[in-house]
Motif scaffolding. Structure first.
Motif, mmCIF file in Angstrom:
data_model
loop_
_atom_site.group_PDB
_atom_site.id
_atom_site.type_symbol
_atom_site.label_atom_id
_atom_site.label_comp_id
_atom_site.label_asym_id
_atom_site.label_seq_id
_atom_site.Cartn_x
_atom_site.Cartn_y
_atom_site.Cartn_z
ATOM 1 N N PRO A 106 -4.919 5.215 0.330
ATOM 2 C CA PRO A 106 -5.006 4.127 -0.964
ATOM 3 C C PRO A 106 -4.053 3.989 -1.766
ATOM 4 O O PRO A 106 -3.146 5.107 -1.962
ATOM 5 N N LYS A 107 -4.042 2.483 -2.603
ATOM 6 C CA LYS A 107 -2.404 2.179 -3.056
ATOM 7 C C LYS A 107 -2.404 2.943 -3.865
ATOM 8 O O LYS A 107 -1.038 3.227 -3.957
ATOM 9 N N GLU A 108 -3.495 3.481 -4.752
ATOM 10 C CA GLU A 108 -2.364 4.930 -5.636
ATOM 11 C C GLU A 108 -2.312 6.056 -5.610
ATOM 12 O O GLU A 108 -1.244 6.596 -6.418
ATOM 13 N N SER A 109 -2.366 6.694 -4.012
ATOM 14 C CA SER A 109 -1.893 7.078 -3.464
ATOM 15 C C SER A 109 -0.086 7.427 -3.003
ATOM 16 O O SER A 109 0.226 7.895 -3.050
ATOM 17 N N THR A 155 2.528 7.792 -4.926
ATOM 18 C CA THR A 155 2.905 8.153 -5.814
ATOM 19 C C THR A 155 5.091 8.426 -5.956
ATOM 20 O O THR A 155 5.264 8.164 -6.578
ATOM 21 N N GLN A 200 6.467 1.207 -8.319
ATOM 22 C CA GLN A 200 5.169 -0.112 -8.199
ATOM 23 C C GLN A 200 5.937 -0.973 -7.379
ATOM 24 O O GLN A 200 5.576 -1.975 -7.013
ATOM 25 N N GLU A 224 4.134 -3.480 -4.009
ATOM 26 C CA GLU A 224 3.892 -4.771 -4.400
ATOM 27 C C GLU A 224 4.631 -5.323 -3.417
ATOM 28 O O GLU A 224 3.910 -6.501 -2.771
#
Length: 458
Positions: free
Chosen positions: A441-444, A446, A450, A454
């Motif tokens: 997932p995108k949130e992982s 880290t 950013q 994108e």
């Protein structure tokens, strides 16, 4: 004794490849000698130790048929030198620089001292140009930089020579296409079969015309092994600093070199260090490894890839241990990956390139390179840890996120590490990394800025 030629018959002892002489004034370490046998034949040797009473000479050929009383030694008053010329490109030589390709001897532009000198730290220029090997695990995660020394730690039976030949075929210097690129290959103590393999690879890849090959086979004199890497590096320095070429030096197998060092140390009755190797082995290896680099004001460079076989796959063994101290990282081959049928079986976790940051980034590779490498490393390390956890608690005890990291580790090995003999550009390598991130997932993500998420995450 002849006062003009300085010839002595004062040999007191012959031990293995060593001659011990008494009462030799003005002998100097590194001086070349001619050994005259009773049957009128001659052999070459080199002074390796001088004291008030004794002079020790290492014979660069066999000592069979030598005897103490009938053999004399003629001193030359010069050190070991190698004939150097651009005509060496495309040629094959033995371990001491004599042609073995049935072509005429080299007519020298200059004669270079094979002992050479490590590059003065004050004169060193910072390595900063990316060398593309075409292997994702190296280019993406442990980048090789022009002027670096980066060893490959292998184990017995692992495909180190296949990886070396692949790098030899595919290596390119980023942004330096206008200048000459050459490969100097030095093999120490290899079998005839391995020598034939490398020769076929050179011919098949078309790299032979831009290469210089030095071969010391397993049945060649042990003492010759100590000179082989020095002949290769003297040639590399000539091409790099006299003719502005970018030279990649491949040395294989440094373990055979160190075994020769131990054998000579035992013949000299030296007090052994760790596991019987000489106490000065660190210094001796440094005199080889530190001849890689760039010099301020010079366009050329010498980059080293040393291949060594870790005895019993032990990375703490003195040979890989000391090599790791001197060099700027290491590429470690994994037996576990090899058993899975993965090629090249390079394990990213213990591998390291200390100069990686100097050769990557915007205008060198790509602006997202560092972040992608960090995220791939972190995600794969977590997936490997979860494999051990899964073996204890079972798949049912893992969360959905854990299962995704397990899948990532599996896909990373099968697609990213396992590329076979296919050449990948650095752009292909980084794009493949972003494809693997789709598993997570995108949130992982880290470890990635950013703006790069994108731009590249799909």
């Amino acid at each position: 004794m002849d006062l003009i030629t300085r010839e002595y018959k004062t040999i007191t002892k012959i031990t293995g490849p060593l001659l011990f002489l008494e009462d030799v004034p003005k002998a100097s370490i590194g001086e070349m000698v001619t050994i005259l046998l009773p049957d009128a034949k001659s052999r070459t040797g080199q002074v390796i130790e001088v004291s008030e009473k004794y002079t020790v000479i290492q014979v660069l050929e066999t000592t069979v048929s030598m005897d103490v009383s009938g053999t004399s030694v003629r001193f030359s008053e010069y050190s070991a030198k190698l004939n150097l010329s651009l005509d060496m490109l495309g040629r094959r030589f033995n371990g001491i620089g004599e042609p073995i390709d049935n072509l005429p001897p080299i007519i020298p532009q200059i004669r270079g001292d094979i002992v050479g000198m490590p590059i003065n730290p004050v004169a060193r220029d910072n390595p900063s140009d990316f060398i593309q090997t075409g292997i994702s695990t190296i280019d993406g995660l442990n980048t090789l930089v022009r002027g670096q020394k980066l060893p490959i730690f292998s184990g017995a039976g692992l495909p180190a020579k296949e990886i070396a030949s692949q790098i030899l075929r595919q290596a390119k210097v980023g942004g330096m296409e206008g200048r000459g690129f050459a490969v100097v290959f030095a093999a120490m103590g290899i079998t005839f079969r391995d020598a034939a393999f490398f020769h076929e690879e050179f011919e098949r890849s078309g790299a032979l015309q831009n290469s210089v090959i030095f071969l010391n086979l397993a049945d060649d004199p042990t003492i010759e092994r100590l000179l082989t890497p020095r002949c290769a590096l003297t040639t590399a320095e000539f091409l790099a600093f006299n003719h502005d070429m970018h030279v990649l030096v491949i040395l294989t197998d440094m373990t055979n070199y160190c075994e020769a060092l131990r054998e000579i140390g035992a013949a000299r009755e030296e007090i052994p260090g760790r596991r019987g190797y000489p106490g000065y082995m660190y210094t001796d290896l440094a005199t080889i490894y530190e001849r890689a680099g760039r010099i301020k004001g010079k366009k050329g460079s010498v980059t080293q890839l040393q291949i060594l076989t870790m005895p019993d796959d032990d990375i703490t063994h003195p040979i890989p241990d000391l090599t790791g101290y001197i060099t700027e990282g290491q590429i470690v081959l994994s037996r576990e990956l090899y058993r899975k049928g993965i090629y090249p079986p390079i394990d990213p976790l213990p591998s390291l390139s200390r100069l990686m940051n100097r050769g990557i980034g915007k205008e060198k590779t790509r602006e997202d390179h560092r972040n992608v490498a960090d995220q791939l490393y972190a995600a794969y390390a977590k997936g490997r840890d979860l494999r051990r956890l899964e073996a204890i608690v079972g798949e049912a005890g893992l969360s959905e996120m854990d299962k995704k990291f397990l899948k990532f580790a599996e896909e990373f090995e099968n697609k990213f590490i396992n590329q076979g003999n296919i050449e990948r550009s650095i752009k292909d390598t980084l794009n493949l990394g972003w494809e693997l991130f789709n598993i997570l997932p995108k949130e992982s993500l880290t470890r990635i800025r950013q703006e790069f998420v994108e731009k590249y995450y799909k």
